[in-house]
Scaffold this motif. Structure first.
Motif, PDB file in Angstrom:
ATOM      1  N   ALA A  27       0.845  -1.205   0.000  1.00 16.04           N
ATOM      2  CA  ALA A  27       0.000   0.000   0.000  1.00 16.04           C
ATOM      3  C   ALA A  27       0.878   1.250   0.000  1.00 16.04           C
ATOM      4  O   ALA A  27       1.946   1.291   0.611  1.00 16.04           O
ATOM      5  CB  ALA A  27      -0.919  -0.008   1.223  1.00 16.04           C
ATOM      6  N   GLY A 113      -5.385   3.095  -5.527  1.00 16.44           N
ATOM      7  CA  GLY A 113      -4.147   3.764  -5.940  1.00 16.44           C
ATOM      8  C   GLY A 113      -3.196   2.845  -6.683  1.00 16.44           C
ATOM      9  O   GLY A 113      -2.342   3.309  -7.451  1.00 16.44           O
ATOM     10  N   GLY A 144      -8.702   8.913  -6.098  1.00 16.84           N
ATOM     11  CA  GLY A 144      -8.120  10.245  -5.942  1.00 16.84           C
ATOM     12  C   GLY A 144      -6.798  10.460  -6.650  1.00 16.84           C
ATOM     13  O   GLY A 144      -6.287  11.577  -6.702  1.00 16.84           O
TER      14      GLY A 144
HETATM   15  N1  CAA Z   1      -3.967   0.128   3.089  1.00 15.97           N
HETATM   16  C1  CAA Z   1      -3.437  -0.317   4.246  1.00 15.97           C
HETATM   17  N2  CAA Z   1      -3.295  -1.614   4.559  1.00 15.97           N
HETATM   18  C2  CAA Z   1      -3.714  -2.507   3.631  1.00 15.97           C
HETATM   19  C3  CAA Z   1      -4.264  -2.134   2.407  1.00 15.97           C
HETATM   20  C4  CAA Z   1      -4.383  -0.732   2.139  1.00 15.97           C
HETATM   21  N3  CAA Z   1      -4.873  -0.257   0.978  1.00 15.97           N
HETATM   22  N4  CAA Z   1      -4.609  -3.239   1.714  1.00 15.97           N
HETATM   23  C5  CAA Z   1      -4.256  -4.284   2.483  1.00 15.97           C
HETATM   24  N5  CAA Z   1      -3.708  -3.851   3.630  1.00 15.97           N
HETATM   25  C6  CAA Z   1      -3.224  -4.651   4.754  1.00 15.97           C
HETATM   26  C7  CAA Z   1      -4.396  -5.246   5.546  1.00 15.97           C
HETATM   27  O1  CAA Z   1      -4.919  -4.306   6.478  1.00 15.97           O
HETATM   28  C8  CAA Z   1      -3.744  -6.426   6.194  1.00 15.97           C
HETATM   29  O2  CAA Z   1      -2.999  -5.974   7.302  1.00 15.97           O
HETATM   30  P1  CAA Z   1      -3.053  -6.791   8.703  1.00 15.97           P
HETATM   31  O3  CAA Z   1      -2.332  -8.075   8.373  1.00 15.97           O
HETATM   32  O4  CAA Z   1      -2.301  -5.900   9.625  1.00 15.97           O
HETATM   33  O5  CAA Z   1      -4.503  -6.984   9.051  1.00 15.97           O
HETATM   34  C9  CAA Z   1      -2.733  -6.904   5.142  1.00 15.97           C
HETATM   35  O6  CAA Z   1      -2.522  -5.791   4.251  1.00 15.97           O
HETATM   36  C10 CAA Z   1      -3.259  -8.064   4.312  1.00 15.97           C
HETATM   37  O7  CAA Z   1      -4.518  -7.697   3.809  1.00 15.97           O
HETATM   38  P2  CAA Z   1      -5.850  -8.566   4.076  1.00 15.97           P
HETATM   39  O8  CAA Z   1      -5.777  -9.305   5.373  1.00 15.97           O
HETATM   40  O9  CAA Z   1      -7.030  -7.668   3.869  1.00 15.97           O
HETATM   41  O10 CAA Z   1      -5.714  -9.630   2.876  1.00 15.97           O
HETATM   42  P3  CAA Z   1      -6.893 -10.341   2.081  1.00 15.97           P
HETATM   43  O11 CAA Z   1      -6.234 -11.349   1.226  1.00 15.97           O
HETATM   44  O12 CAA Z   1      -7.990 -10.778   2.987  1.00 15.97           O
HETATM   45  O13 CAA Z   1      -7.495  -9.175   1.124  1.00 15.97           O
HETATM   46  C11 CAA Z   1      -7.385  -7.308  -0.381  1.00 15.97           C
HETATM   47  C12 CAA Z   1      -6.677  -8.559   0.156  1.00 15.97           C
HETATM   48  C13 CAA Z   1      -8.629  -7.705  -1.156  1.00 15.97           C
HETATM   49  C14 CAA Z   1      -6.412  -6.574  -1.293  1.00 15.97           C
HETATM   50  C15 CAA Z   1      -7.785  -6.411   0.816  1.00 15.97           C
HETATM   51  O14 CAA Z   1      -6.629  -6.210   1.618  1.00 15.97           O
HETATM   52  C16 CAA Z   1      -8.323  -5.058   0.446  1.00 15.97           C
HETATM   53  O15 CAA Z   1      -9.475  -4.941   0.070  1.00 15.97           O
HETATM   54  N6  CAA Z   1      -7.476  -4.000   0.568  1.00 15.97           N
HETATM   55  C17 CAA Z   1      -7.902  -2.650   0.356  1.00 15.97           C
HETATM   56  C18 CAA Z   1      -8.078  -2.359  -1.104  1.00 15.97           C
HETATM   57  C19 CAA Z   1      -8.588  -0.939  -1.258  1.00 15.97           C
HETATM   58  O16 CAA Z   1      -9.658  -0.592  -0.796  1.00 15.97           O
HETATM   59  N7  CAA Z   1      -7.805  -0.107  -1.943  1.00 15.97           N
HETATM   60  C20 CAA Z   1      -8.152   1.267  -2.171  1.00 15.97           C
HETATM   61  C21 CAA Z   1      -7.570   2.122  -1.093  1.00 15.97           C
HETATM   62  S1  CAA Z   1      -8.177   3.777  -1.200  1.00 15.97           S
HETATM   63  C22 CAA Z   1      -7.297   4.490  -2.444  1.00 15.97           C
HETATM   64  O17 CAA Z   1      -6.408   3.909  -3.025  1.00 15.97           O
HETATM   65  C23 CAA Z   1      -7.725   5.897  -2.736  1.00 15.97           C
HETATM   66  C24 CAA Z   1      -6.999   6.537  -3.859  1.00 15.97           C
HETATM   67  O18 CAA Z   1      -7.411   6.512  -4.998  1.00 15.97           O
HETATM   68  C25 CAA Z   1      -5.858   7.341  -3.578  1.00 15.97           C
END
Ligand code: CAA
Length: 260
Positions: A27, A113, A144
């Protein structure tokens, strides 16, 4: 400069740049964005003796899973969501306008992102386990870092609107079918394809390559679109829906949005 969250290796005039935060699925936190800016905007800005850059994520699960949600909850609480979007857009524009081609080697999740970062690169090669999406609506916010602008450019307004409004993920084959990625290959072959493409482009006139990038980008620049995206991103980060969406993500539960 030495980097905390980037690994840089150079072989045969190709720079292999890896985002290295595998525990957070790579991330993008502020430090990583800062280092990407430093790499593309300063350290390699004048490096004309390279064929190009291959950008990938560390580990075998993710390219980049998005902006770092845990970190930017704080940024949003401080009212700095719009500035954060402008910053991300600025760094990604440096990649899009880099003087040598940048290939995204998408080796897993490219979400939010992460999808936006891949789209800022000039070419995208996906491994078979890659997936793409703009899941921001699941958090109560919008893309964003250019997602509302660039996704349309690659796959057309209709499908881009569907992906942004539903937050649905697509697999590598679907991304290829839609024109979002140039190739889908098994992991080793994908890495080799990125090298082969940059080696081939490296045999062409460097000035022609640079000016091609410049001219192609000129067609797609729309400052008003990016400005609206940053403003709208900032507005959504100030809602209680975002507080709920981000908390639900951290607590690994389904959000309960109220539209406020
Ligand atoms: N930010 C921070 N931490 C993140 C992350 C993110 N975007 N994506 C994953 N992680 C972290 C999780 O919190 C987790 O940490 P912990 O072990 O401390 O709990 C670790 O990475 C592993 O992730 P998961 O346990 O969730 O793994 P999974 O296999 O169950 O799921 C996934 C994987 C589907 C990618 C899920 O992690 C997920 O949905 N992540 C977020 C995706 C997301 O919403 N991205 C958009 C962010 S907003 C953005 O990007 C705005 C912009 O345009 C600027």
């Amino acid at each position: 400069m030495s980097y905390q969250n980037l690994r840089v290796e150079e072989h045969d005039r190709i720079v292999h740049l890896t985002i290295d935060r595998p525990k957070a699925l790579n991330a993008l936190n502020a430090q990583t964005l800062h280092e990407l800016n430093q790499f593309f905007g300063t350290d390699y800005r004048d490096r004309t003796n390279i064929h190009g850059v291959i950008l990938t994520g560390s580990g075998d699960r993710a390219f980049v899973a998005g902006a770092d949600i845990k970190e930017f909850m704080e940024v949003a609480r401080d009212g700095n969501g719009q500035a954060m979007a402008h910053r991300g857009q600025e760094v990604f524009a440096r990649i899009e306008n880099f003087h040598r081609p940048v290939v995204a080697l998408v080796n897993g999740f490219a979400l939010g992102g992460g999808c936006e970062l891949a789209m800022a690169c000039h070419l995208r090669i996906a491994t078979e386990n890659a997936s793409f999406g703009q899941p921001e609506v699941n958090l109560g916010i919008i893309p964003g870092y250019g997602g509302t602008q660039r996704l349309n450019q690659y796959i057309g307004k209709g499908k881009a609107t569907e992906l942004i409004l539903t937050g649905n993920r697509i697999d590598a084959e679907e991304a290829h079918r839609l024109g979002l990625v140039n190739y889908v290959l098994p992991r080793k072959e994908a890495a080799q394809k990125a090298i082969d493409l940059l080696t081939l482009i490296g045999t062409k006139g460097p000035v022609a390559v640079q000016q091609s990038i410049r001219a192609i980008n000129a067609y797609y620049s729309n400052p008003a679109g990016y400005g609206t995206e940053a403003e709208a991103f900032g507005a959504t980060t100030r809602t209680s829906d975002f507080e709920e969406g981000a908390s639900a993500f951290v607590e690994k539960r389904i959000p309960n949005f109220k539209g406020e």
